[in-house]
Design a protein around this motif. Sequence first.
Motif, short mmCIF file in Angstrom:
data_model
loop_
_atom_site.label_atom_id
_atom_site.label_comp_id
_atom_site.label_asym_id
_atom_site.label_seq_id
_atom_site.Cartn_x
_atom_site.Cartn_y
_atom_site.Cartn_z
N CYS A 115 -5.37 -0.72 -2.01
CA CYS A 115 -4.54 0.40 -2.49
C CYS A 115 -4.64 0.53 -4.01
O CYS A 115 -4.42 -0.43 -4.76
N GLU A 116 -4.96 1.75 -4.44
CA GLU A 116 -5.17 1.99 -5.87
C GLU A 116 -3.83 2.11 -6.61
O GLU A 116 -3.75 1.84 -7.81
N THR A 117 -2.79 2.50 -5.90
CA THR A 117 -1.47 2.63 -6.54
C THR A 117 -0.85 1.26 -6.80
O THR A 117 -0.31 1.01 -7.88
N CYS A 140 -6.13 4.01 0.70
CA CYS A 140 -5.21 4.04 1.84
C CYS A 140 -5.66 5.09 2.86
O CYS A 140 -5.64 4.86 4.07
N SER A 150 0.84 -1.20 0.00
CA SER A 150 0.00 0.00 0.00
C SER A 150 0.87 1.25 0.00
O SER A 150 1.96 1.26 0.57
N CYS A 151 0.35 2.31 -0.65
CA CYS A 151 1.15 3.52 -0.86
C CYS A 151 1.02 4.52 0.28
O CYS A 151 1.89 5.34 0.50
N GLY A 152 -0.12 4.46 1.00
CA GLY A 152 -0.33 5.40 2.10
C GLY A 152 -0.96 6.71 1.69
O GLY A 152 -1.34 7.52 2.56
N THR A 153 -1.10 6.98 0.39
CA THR A 153 -1.59 8.30 -0.02
C THR A 153 -2.80 8.27 -0.96
O THR A 153 -3.39 9.32 -1.20
N CYS A 154 -3.18 7.12 -1.51
CA CYS A 154 -4.33 7.09 -2.40
C CYS A 154 -5.64 7.14 -1.59
O CYS A 154 -5.61 7.08 -0.36
ZN LIG Z 1 -2.66 3.40 -1.66
#
Ligand SMILES: [Zn+2]
Length: 353
Positions: free
Chosen positions: A106-108, A98, A91-95
């Motif tokens: 997670c979309e990224t 997330c 997971s990216c933490g920013t999408c």
């Molecule tokens: Zn994400």
Amino acid sequence: MRAAVYHGPGDIRIDDVEAPRIQDPGDVIVKTRTASMCGSDLYLFNGEVEHMVTPGRTTLGHEVCAEVVEVGGAVGRFAVGDRVTFPYSVSCGTCFCCRVGQTAHCETSGKAIYGFGMAFGDLGGSQAEYVRVPLADGHLEHVPPEIGDEAAIFLSCNLPAAVTAVDAAAIEPTDTVAVVGCGPTGLLALELARQRTGQEILAFDRVPERLVRAKELGARPVDVESAELDGLVAEATSGRGVDKVIEFAGRGDAFNLAVSISRPGAVISGGGVYLEQAHPVSLFDMYFKNLQIRLNGFANAKTAQWKAMQMVAKKVIDPTTVVSHEVDLDGLPSAAAAFAGRRGGLVKMLVRV
Ligand SMILES: [Zn+2]
Ligand SMILES: [Zn+2]
């Protein structure tokens, strides 16, 4: 490098495969110290998700304690030598997903999962000497020195899943609780539930060793094959059914059992992995009991990982109590078969890589 490779149902082998390399500036390469095998890996091992895997190519495993050995140019939080763990999904933490806590979506990363085949990003697994960690700053975590490798592997999947399911069950001190499915994660959830209620906890499974462990944790073991099951639940709950159910078997029959033992207005907190597309479940039974169904089986392990880490560091729970076996990579194939067959008392294994 050496890695556990899926070759077909019940057939994993330790093969020499190409070691992962940095592909993106956000990547980190880690060297596995300790890994494990999760109950959800059994869907792959047993050949139940053949459409997701590539025999002879898909590597396995998503639980890890590892050491950073290479860092991409855009990585800010990690350096060579750091001791780390990752949640099972990237997971990216920013999408958007997330940000709302749905890190498994997670979309990224596109729902990428370590060691889960083509359908989940075709990422290498942790039952291997090295693993590539994409979007490392977003989900890789340092393991604090007070948490050993043996406990750290539980931070990838089992313990965040247990924490999430127990929180979602909203257990009150007066609640009678049922835990359906007493594998490693069910047992961890049972231990956390024990800290939330002083009332009886009924532990359902069919594997004798698991029922013994559940009893040691203060629960009343119930063999799901027992003919007296209904009477036993009625007797324990004045005929009403249990207040809260935590379901970790992840099978349709187990979910139906959860519905049948619930009292009116109960919460069923499902942490299991439900892959059956068309299992019959009675809407009427759920409606007529005003049940609250809360499913978190596609667990947002990243979201709950920090809380799980604090619980281990502050000795609220010691997840290593469910470890029953320790093997090296060469011992993994036979241990995996024992885990799948519920043989040899194998509850949870450590894999020393
Ligand atoms: Zn994400
Ligand atoms: Zn898992």
